[in-house]
Design a protein around this motif. Structure first.
Motif, PDB file in Angstrom:
ATOM      1  N   GLY A   1       0.807  -1.206   0.000  1.00  0.00           N
ATOM      2  CA  GLY A   1       0.000   0.000   0.000  1.00  0.00           C
ATOM      3  C   GLY A   1       0.843   1.261   0.000  1.00  0.00           C
ATOM      4  O   GLY A   1       1.807   1.389  -0.751  1.00  0.00           O
ATOM      5  N   ARG A   2       0.514   2.203   0.885  1.00  0.00           N
ATOM      6  CA  ARG A   2       1.225   3.483   0.907  1.00  0.00           C
ATOM      7  C   ARG A   2       2.659   3.336   1.405  1.00  0.00           C
ATOM      8  O   ARG A   2       3.450   4.281   1.296  1.00  0.00           O
ATOM      9  CB  ARG A   2       0.471   4.481   1.784  1.00  0.00           C
ATOM     10  N   HIS A   3       3.008   2.172   1.947  1.00  0.00           N
ATOM     11  CA  HIS A   3       4.382   1.937   2.394  1.00  0.00           C
ATOM     12  C   HIS A   3       5.268   1.388   1.269  1.00  0.00           C
ATOM     13  O   HIS A   3       6.458   1.173   1.493  1.00  0.00           O
ATOM     14  CB  HIS A   3       4.395   0.960   3.573  1.00  0.00           C
ATOM     15  N   CYS A   4       4.685   1.175   0.095  1.00  0.00           N
ATOM     16  CA  CYS A   4       5.480   0.687  -1.038  1.00  0.00           C
ATOM     17  C   CYS A   4       6.236   1.854  -1.667  1.00  0.00           C
ATOM     18  O   CYS A   4       5.638   2.905  -1.950  1.00  0.00           O
ATOM     19  CB  CYS A   4       4.582   0.035  -2.090  1.00  0.00           C
ATOM     20  N   PRO A   5       7.528   1.721  -1.898  1.00  0.00           N
ATOM     21  CA  PRO A   5       8.273   2.790  -2.584  1.00  0.00           C
ATOM     22  C   PRO A   5       7.748   2.962  -4.008  1.00  0.00           C
ATOM     23  O   PRO A   5       7.104   2.062  -4.568  1.00  0.00           O
ATOM     24  CB  PRO A   5       9.721   2.275  -2.586  1.00  0.00           C
ATOM     25  N   PRO A   6       8.029   4.104  -4.632  1.00  0.00           N
ATOM     26  CA  PRO A   6       7.691   4.266  -6.048  1.00  0.00           C
ATOM     27  C   PRO A   6       8.364   3.182  -6.894  1.00  0.00           C
ATOM     28  O   PRO A   6       9.452   2.709  -6.554  1.00  0.00           O
ATOM     29  CB  PRO A   6       8.239   5.655  -6.395  1.00  0.00           C
ATOM     30  N   VAL A   7       7.705   2.822  -7.971  1.00  0.00           N
ATOM     31  CA  VAL A   7       8.220   1.787  -8.872  1.00  0.00           C
ATOM     32  C   VAL A   7       8.489   2.401 -10.240  1.00  0.00           C
ATOM     33  O   VAL A   7       7.618   3.050 -10.824  1.00  0.00           O
ATOM     34  CB  VAL A   7       7.218   0.625  -9.018  1.00  0.00           C
ATOM     35  N   VAL A   8       9.707   2.176 -10.740  1.00  0.00           N
ATOM     36  CA  VAL A   8      10.042   2.497 -12.123  1.00  0.00           C
ATOM     37  C   VAL A   8      10.165   1.177 -12.870  1.00  0.00           C
ATOM     38  O   VAL A   8      10.959   0.313 -12.484  1.00  0.00           O
ATOM     39  CB  VAL A   8      11.350   3.302 -12.238  1.00  0.00           C
ATOM     40  N   ALA A   9       9.355   0.994 -13.895  1.00  0.00           N
ATOM     41  CA  ALA A   9       9.308  -0.273 -14.631  1.00  0.00           C
ATOM     42  C   ALA A   9       9.840  -0.089 -16.042  1.00  0.00           C
ATOM     43  O   ALA A   9       9.369   0.784 -16.785  1.00  0.00           O
ATOM     44  CB  ALA A   9       7.879  -0.808 -14.679  1.00  0.00           C
ATOM     45  N   LYS A  10      10.792  -0.906 -16.396  1.00  0.00           N
ATOM     46  CA  LYS A  10      11.343  -0.906 -17.752  1.00  0.00           C
ATOM     47  C   LYS A  10      10.474  -1.804 -18.635  1.00  0.00           C
ATOM     48  O   LYS A  10      10.218  -2.968 -18.300  1.00  0.00           O
ATOM     49  CB  LYS A  10      12.781  -1.419 -17.730  1.00  0.00           C
ATOM     50  N   ILE A  11      10.019  -1.270 -19.753  1.00  0.00           N
ATOM     51  CA  ILE A  11       9.285  -2.081 -20.728  1.00  0.00           C
ATOM     52  C   ILE A  11      10.319  -2.727 -21.641  1.00  0.00           C
ATOM     53  O   ILE A  11      10.992  -2.053 -22.416  1.00  0.00           O
ATOM     54  CB  ILE A  11       8.290  -1.226 -21.528  1.00  0.00           C
ATOM     55  N   SER A  12      10.444  -4.029 -21.516  1.00  0.00           N
ATOM     56  CA  SER A  12      11.510  -4.755 -22.198  1.00  0.00           C
ATOM     57  C   SER A  12      11.020  -5.551 -23.392  1.00  0.00           C
ATOM     58  O   SER A  12      11.837  -6.154 -24.102  1.00  0.00           O
ATOM     59  CB  SER A  12      12.199  -5.706 -21.212  1.00  0.00           C
ATOM     60  N   ASN A  13       9.723  -5.574 -23.617  1.00  0.00           N
ATOM     61  CA  ASN A  13       9.176  -6.386 -24.704  1.00  0.00           C
ATOM     62  C   ASN A  13       8.022  -5.661 -25.387  1.00  0.00           C
ATOM     63  O   ASN A  13       7.431  -4.726 -24.837  1.00  0.00           O
ATOM     64  CB  ASN A  13       8.682  -7.749 -24.186  1.00  0.00           C
ATOM     65  N   ASP A  14       7.710  -6.141 -26.576  1.00  0.00           N
ATOM     66  CA  ASP A  14       6.604  -5.616 -27.370  1.00  0.00           C
ATOM     67  C   ASP A  14       5.299  -5.662 -26.572  1.00  0.00           C
ATOM     68  O   ASP A  14       5.002  -6.648 -25.896  1.00  0.00           O
ATOM     69  CB  ASP A  14       6.500  -6.481 -28.633  1.00  0.00           C
ATOM     70  N   LEU A  15       4.525  -4.589 -26.645  1.00  0.00           N
ATOM     71  CA  LEU A  15       3.236  -4.533 -25.948  1.00  0.00           C
ATOM     72  C   LEU A  15       2.057  -4.815 -26.864  1.00  0.00           C
ATOM     73  O   LEU A  15       0.939  -4.997 -26.386  1.00  0.00           O
ATOM     74  CB  LEU A  15       3.052  -3.162 -25.287  1.00  0.00           C
TER      75      LEU A  15
ATOM     76  N   LEU B   1      20.825 -13.910 -37.620  1.00  0.00           N
ATOM     77  CA  LEU B   1      19.415 -14.185 -37.876  1.00  0.00           C
ATOM     78  C   LEU B   1      18.609 -13.993 -36.588  1.00  0.00           C
ATOM     79  O   LEU B   1      19.033 -14.428 -35.513  1.00  0.00           O
ATOM     80  CB  LEU B   1      19.216 -15.620 -38.375  1.00  0.00           C
ATOM     81  N   LEU B   2      17.450 -13.361 -36.711  1.00  0.00           N
ATOM     82  CA  LEU B   2      16.508 -13.215 -35.601  1.00  0.00           C
ATOM     83  C   LEU B   2      15.119 -13.513 -36.141  1.00  0.00           C
ATOM     84  O   LEU B   2      14.660 -12.859 -37.076  1.00  0.00           O
ATOM     85  CB  LEU B   2      16.553 -11.794 -35.030  1.00  0.00           C
ATOM     86  N   SER B   3      14.445 -14.494 -35.543  1.00  0.00           N
ATOM     87  CA  SER B   3      13.141 -14.937 -36.058  1.00  0.00           C
ATOM     88  C   SER B   3      12.027 -14.765 -35.032  1.00  0.00           C
ATOM     89  O   SER B   3      10.956 -15.366 -35.169  1.00  0.00           O
ATOM     90  CB  SER B   3      13.223 -16.411 -36.464  1.00  0.00           C
TER      91      SER B   3
ATOM     92  N   PRO C   1      16.014  -5.969 -29.247  1.00  0.00           N
ATOM     93  CA  PRO C   1      16.823  -7.174 -29.017  1.00  0.00           C
ATOM     94  C   PRO C   1      18.302  -6.839 -28.841  1.00  0.00           C
ATOM     95  O   PRO C   1      18.926  -6.225 -29.715  1.00  0.00           O
ATOM     96  CB  PRO C   1      16.594  -8.005 -30.286  1.00  0.00           C
ATOM     97  N   ALA C   2      18.864  -7.254 -27.716  1.00  0.00           N
ATOM     98  CA  ALA C   2      20.272  -6.977 -27.443  1.00  0.00           C
ATOM     99  C   ALA C   2      21.176  -7.573 -28.511  1.00  0.00           C
ATOM    100  O   ALA C   2      22.193  -6.986 -28.877  1.00  0.00           O
ATOM    101  CB  ALA C   2      20.646  -7.527 -26.062  1.00  0.00           C
ATOM    102  N   VAL C   3      20.786  -8.736 -29.027  1.00  0.00           N
ATOM    103  CA  VAL C   3      21.646  -9.388 -30.015  1.00  0.00           C
ATOM    104  C   VAL C   3      21.739  -8.574 -31.300  1.00  0.00           C
ATOM    105  O   VAL C   3      22.770  -8.586 -31.977  1.00  0.00           O
ATOM    106  CB  VAL C   3      21.148 -10.824 -30.289  1.00  0.00           C
ATOM    107  N   VAL C   4      20.700  -7.842 -31.649  1.00  0.00           N
ATOM    108  CA  VAL C   4      20.764  -6.969 -32.828  1.00  0.00           C
ATOM    109  C   VAL C   4      21.734  -5.817 -32.580  1.00  0.00           C
ATOM    110  O   VAL C   4      22.528  -5.444 -33.463  1.00  0.00           O
ATOM    111  CB  VAL C   4      19.357  -6.451 -33.181  1.00  0.00           C
ATOM    112  N   LEU C   5      21.710  -5.256 -31.365  1.00  0.00           N
ATOM    113  CA  LEU C   5      22.665  -4.215 -31.017  1.00  0.00           C
ATOM    114  C   LEU C   5      24.093  -4.746 -31.086  1.00  0.00           C
ATOM    115  O   LEU C   5      25.007  -4.061 -31.572  1.00  0.00           O
ATOM    116  CB  LEU C   5      22.364  -3.676 -29.625  1.00  0.00           C
TER     117      LEU C   5
END
Length: 384
Positions: free
Chosen positions: A118-132, A286-288, A295-299
């Motif tokens: 609840g109110r005792h939870c710290p703020p959350v920053v969420a990284k979107i790592s995949n297609d939505l 190749l990425l399928s 994708p990290a592998v493309v980087l």
């Protein structure tokens, strides 16, 4: 007498939570970020649900973490529930200023912390790592998924995306305003890795064929079955394909290669530490995948100056490969298009200067500080 300067704010503490050291792109980058933050003198504790996993001996080596005691041998099958059950106590003990949710698969834990604490939870920053968009799912599944993303939008404080097109994607999917989204290019690379990959000499050729490579977990998301089918159709008799990575689909994929008659030209190497260092030994990545984020592998292939053939598995792929200037993009799930791209792939055709410039956008040196600045801003806004 001049007034005393205001007291310095206490150091920021950011807690990152992961299931384990099991190989995964989200986990690898999160571990590297935690290591970098600590090297910069920042307070970055790490929670792990369990110690297992191959990355404990490479990217996670020597990285201290808080781990709950567990004697259940089958906890791997319940690791998310286990984390939800044990993480609240750690949060109460460590009292972090903020929680870092390192990828989509951990969003359920982040939401659970908000509901439990609840109110005792710290703020959350969420990284979107995949297609939505998740067009790989059935209509009814997508209906539920879209509503789940709206729940995240109501409970998670801030989101980060990995490439510019993700800003609109996150806003549309979660319903949050632009002020709650920060774009930070995914820190899959380092300056040292880029320099090392660019300096790697071309290996001696042992035959006339092309050397294709794929790196990733052998699981449904990566659709390696499609890659094998396309490779059988589009490759020449002297071409070779190396698969680096392991996962639940390995046995089925090895059997598929046998049925297709290409087993002697396909090598399954399993998990390898620092798989990016294998890229200079090959000609074409190749990425399928059916879906990805950035994708990290493309980087890594851009950093290694290698030709790329990939599915358009996220909204970011066009920007990442500059709409075909840095690689060939084919529709998701289209075996004929992927086979044609494999047949047309030519070694040494990457645009060297442009691929290097693109790769340098995605380094941990550039991203670590931007993440921490985002965390600090969130902590200030919460305290105000």
């Amino acid at each position: 007498m001049p007034p005393a300067p205001p007291p310095s704010p206490p150091p920021l503490r950011v807690l990152t939570f992961l299931h384990s050291h099991e190989p995964g792109g989200v986990e690898r980058i999160a571990l590297r970020l935690v290591r970098r933050w600590r090297a910069d003198g920042l307070d970055a504790p790490l929670f792990l649900g369990r110690a297992d996993g191959a990355m404990a001996t490479d990217v996670g080596a020597g990285l201290a973490a808080v781990m709950p005691r567990c004697r259940w041998p089958g906890i791997v099958h319940w690791e998310t529930l286990w984390m939800i059950a044990t993480l609240p106590r750690v949060i109460r003990s460590l009292r972090p200023d903020l929680l870092f949710c390192a990828g989509n698969s951990y969003a359920v834990v982040a939401v659970a912390m908000k509901l439990i604490l609840g109110r005792h939870c710290p703020p959350v920053v969420a990284k979107i790592s995949n297609d939505l968009d998740r067009r790989d799912t059935r209509g009814w599944q997508r209906w539920f998924y879209r509503r789940w993303l709206r729940v995240q939008g109501r409970l998670i404080d801030h989101f980060t995306g990995m490439e510019t097109p993700m800003r609109a994607e996150i806003a549309e999917a979660t319903g949050v305003s632009a002020e709650r989204i920060t774009i930070i290019p995914d820190p899959a690379l380092s300056e040292a890795l880029i320099d090392r990959l660019r300096a790697s000499p071309e290996p001696a050729r042992v035959g006339p064929g092309r050397r294709f490579v794929a790196i990733g977990r052998l699981a449904a998301q990566k659709n390696i079955a499609l890659m094998l089918d396309a490779f059988e159709r589009g490759s020449g008799p002297d071409d070779r394909l190396t698969l680096i990575g392991d996962g639940p689909d390995r046995a089925a994929l090895e059997a598929r290669a046998q049925r297709l008659g290409i087993a002697t030209r396909v090598a399954f190497l399993g998990y390898q530490p620092d798989p990016a260092l294998r890229l200079p030994d090959h000609d074409v990545l190749l990425l399928s995948s059916d879906f990805e984020g950035v994708p990290a592998v493309v980087l890594e292939a851009l950093a290694a100056d290698r030709a790329i053939v990939a599915t358009r598995c996220s909204r970011s792929m066009g920007a990442l490969l500059q709409e075909g200037a840095l690689g060939t993009l084919v529709p998701v799930g289209d075996v004929a298009a992927l086979a044609a791209a494999i047949a047309a792939a030519r070694p040494g055709t990457q645009a060297a200067a442009a691929s290097l410039a693109q790769a340098r956008r995605f380094t941990i040196e550039a991203a670590a500080g931007r993440y921490w600045a985002t965390f600090a801003r969130m902590a200030r806004e919460t305290a105000a």
